[in-house]
Write an enzyme that holds these catalytic residues in place. Structure first.
Site, short mmCIF file in Angstrom:
data_model
loop_
_atom_site.label_atom_id
_atom_site.label_comp_id
_atom_site.label_asym_id
_atom_site.label_seq_id
_atom_site.Cartn_x
_atom_site.Cartn_y
_atom_site.Cartn_z
N PRO A 126 -24.12 -3.01 -16.61
CA PRO A 126 -22.70 -2.69 -16.74
C PRO A 126 -21.98 -2.83 -15.39
O PRO A 126 -20.78 -2.99 -15.33
CB PRO A 126 -22.67 -1.24 -17.22
CG PRO A 126 -24.06 -0.80 -17.38
CD PRO A 126 -24.97 -1.86 -16.91
N GLU B 102 -31.05 4.04 -18.21
CA GLU B 102 -29.98 3.93 -17.21
C GLU B 102 -30.14 2.69 -16.34
O GLU B 102 -29.37 2.48 -15.41
CB GLU B 102 -29.99 5.16 -16.28
CG GLU B 102 -29.62 6.46 -16.97
CD GLU B 102 -28.23 6.39 -17.57
OE1 GLU B 102 -28.12 6.62 -18.79
OE2 GLU B 102 -27.28 6.07 -16.84
N ARG C 135 -25.44 -24.26 -24.86
CA ARG C 135 -24.49 -25.21 -25.45
C ARG C 135 -23.96 -26.17 -24.39
O ARG C 135 -23.37 -27.19 -24.72
CB ARG C 135 -23.35 -24.52 -26.15
CG ARG C 135 -22.39 -23.78 -25.27
CD ARG C 135 -21.32 -23.08 -26.10
NE ARG C 135 -20.33 -23.98 -26.64
CZ ARG C 135 -19.27 -24.43 -25.97
NH1 ARG C 135 -19.14 -24.12 -24.70
NH2 ARG C 135 -18.37 -25.20 -26.56
C1 JEH Z 1 -22.44 9.43 -15.49
C2 JEH Z 1 -23.49 8.89 -16.44
C3 JEH Z 1 -23.61 9.73 -17.69
N1 JEH Z 1 -23.17 7.50 -16.76
C4 JEH Z 1 -24.05 6.98 -17.80
C5 JEH Z 1 -23.84 5.51 -18.04
N2 JEH Z 1 -23.96 4.78 -16.78
C6 JEH Z 1 -23.71 3.38 -16.91
C7 JEH Z 1 -24.67 2.78 -17.91
C8 JEH Z 1 -24.23 2.51 -19.18
C9 JEH Z 1 -25.11 1.95 -20.13
C10 JEH Z 1 -26.42 1.67 -19.75
C11 JEH Z 1 -27.36 1.09 -20.75
N3 JEH Z 1 -27.94 -0.13 -20.21
C12 JEH Z 1 -29.20 -0.23 -19.74
C13 JEH Z 1 -29.42 -1.52 -19.31
C14 JEH Z 1 -28.23 -2.25 -19.55
C15 JEH Z 1 -27.86 -3.58 -19.32
C16 JEH Z 1 -26.58 -3.98 -19.63
C17 JEH Z 1 -25.65 -3.06 -20.16
C18 JEH Z 1 -24.26 -3.48 -20.41
N4 JEH Z 1 -23.33 -2.61 -20.88
N5 JEH Z 1 -22.15 -3.25 -20.97
C19 JEH Z 1 -22.28 -4.52 -20.58
N6 JEH Z 1 -21.28 -5.47 -20.55
C20 JEH Z 1 -23.62 -4.73 -20.22
C21 JEH Z 1 -24.12 -5.98 -19.78
N7 JEH Z 1 -24.46 -7.04 -19.45
C22 JEH Z 1 -26.04 -1.74 -20.41
C23 JEH Z 1 -27.31 -1.35 -20.11
C24 JEH Z 1 -26.87 1.94 -18.46
C25 JEH Z 1 -25.98 2.52 -17.54
C26 JEH Z 1 -22.99 5.27 -15.78
C27 JEH Z 1 -23.28 6.71 -15.53
#
Ligand code: JEH
Length: 252
Positions: free
Chosen positions: A94, A121, A163
């Site tokens: 993210p 996370e 693509r």
């Molecule tokens: C304060 C505390 C409660 N917060 C908790 C959420 N934290 C951020 C956070 C949020 C979700 C995830 C889940 N996650 C694990 C691996 C991973 C890879 C990609 C993505 C991803 N999400 N959105 C996109 N465009 C992505 C891409 N490309 C999400 C992923 C991981 C980390 C920020 C802190």
């Protein structure tokens, strides 16, 4: 040459869609080689543990270094013969740089992409630091919304890259007019498209498209693209080059 894609994930079944449709065809043609690996193959405890509590406290769990290190060493040991560049590590996150068509083009020019979609996370930072000493690492986000893991991003990035591979897209021209592709229509969204039948539930085709007048058709399409872009993506408008339009008009 052939693009090789390796994916290490705790949800290998999530990547099944890479075996069908566009990507499936590119694979069948030998333009793309996709290998999906289950991270848990590189865990040696009874519970196949891949995560642990975060140092410094806080909610959620962090993915451990050892399984990722052993998995990546194993994948990279394959020593896939590459030309100018070797493998690049693609880390969906993210907090990554926005994944754009420009980046899709850059990645499509590489011989080997190794994706590390995480869950929880994310992955212990030391894993990325370790491999950044050996290869380019792209930490990318596919958009401003929060997912539960990186697997969907791997599907998105792989499709956008596949693509662009020569011959993978039926009509080689098609992606020239893509939104975000360079050129006069650069940074504009596509306007409406139509096909037979000429009338459907009392809805007909815009006259100009039946006129056979290519200049007028091109101008109508550009105007529709401008309308749609202004409505849906005003942020793209200031990036487009109006003088390019005048030039096209003069050509007509
Ligand atoms: C304060 C505390 C409660 N917060 C908790 C959420 N934290 C951020 C956070 C949020 C979700 C995830 C889940 N996650 C694990 C691996 C991973 C890879 C990609 C993505 C991803 N999400 N959105 C996109 N465009 C992505 C891409 N490309 C999400 C992923 C991981 C980390 C920020 C802190």
């Amino acid at each position: 040459g052939t693009l090789r894609v390796d994916v290490v994930t705790i949800f290998p079944e999530y990547l099944e869609p890479l075996n069908v449709s566009l990507v499936g065809k590119a694979r069948a043609r030998g333009q793309l080689n996709v290998h999906v690996h289950d991270l848990r193959e590189w865990t040696y405890d009874r519970h196949n543990t891949v995560d642990d509590t975060p140092y410094g406290g806080g909610p959620g769990m962090v993915m451990k270094t050892e399984p990722w290190g052993d998995a990546l060493d194993s994948v990279l040991a394959d020593g896939y013969e590459t030309d100018a560049h070797g493998p690049a590590l693609i880390v969906p996150t993210p907090s990554g740089r926005p994944f754009t068509q420009e980046l899709a083009v850059e990645l499509s020019e590489r011989p080997w992409l190794v994706f590390t979609p995480a869950r929880y996370e994310g992955i212990d930072r030391r894993v990325i630091d370790e491999y950044a000493t050996r290869m380019p690492v792209y930490e990318v986000s596919i958009g401003d919304y929060v997912l539960a893991g990186g697997e969907a991003a791997v599907l998105v990035i792989t499709e956008a890259v596949a693509r662009l591979l020569p011959g993978v897209l039926g009509n080689a021209e098609s992606h020239r007019d893509d939104s975000f592709a360079p050129g006069a229509m650069a940074n504009l969204l596509e306007g409406p498209v139509y096909t037979k039948p000429p009338a459907w539930r009392d809805r007909e085709i815009p006259e100009v498209l039946l006129s056979g007048h290519h200049g007028r058709i091109a101008r109508w399409r550009r105007d529709e693209a401008l309308k749609r872009t202004t409505a849906n993506r005003p942020d793209l408008i200031e990036r487009c080059d109006p003088s390019a339009f005048d030039k096209k008009d003069r050509e007509m």
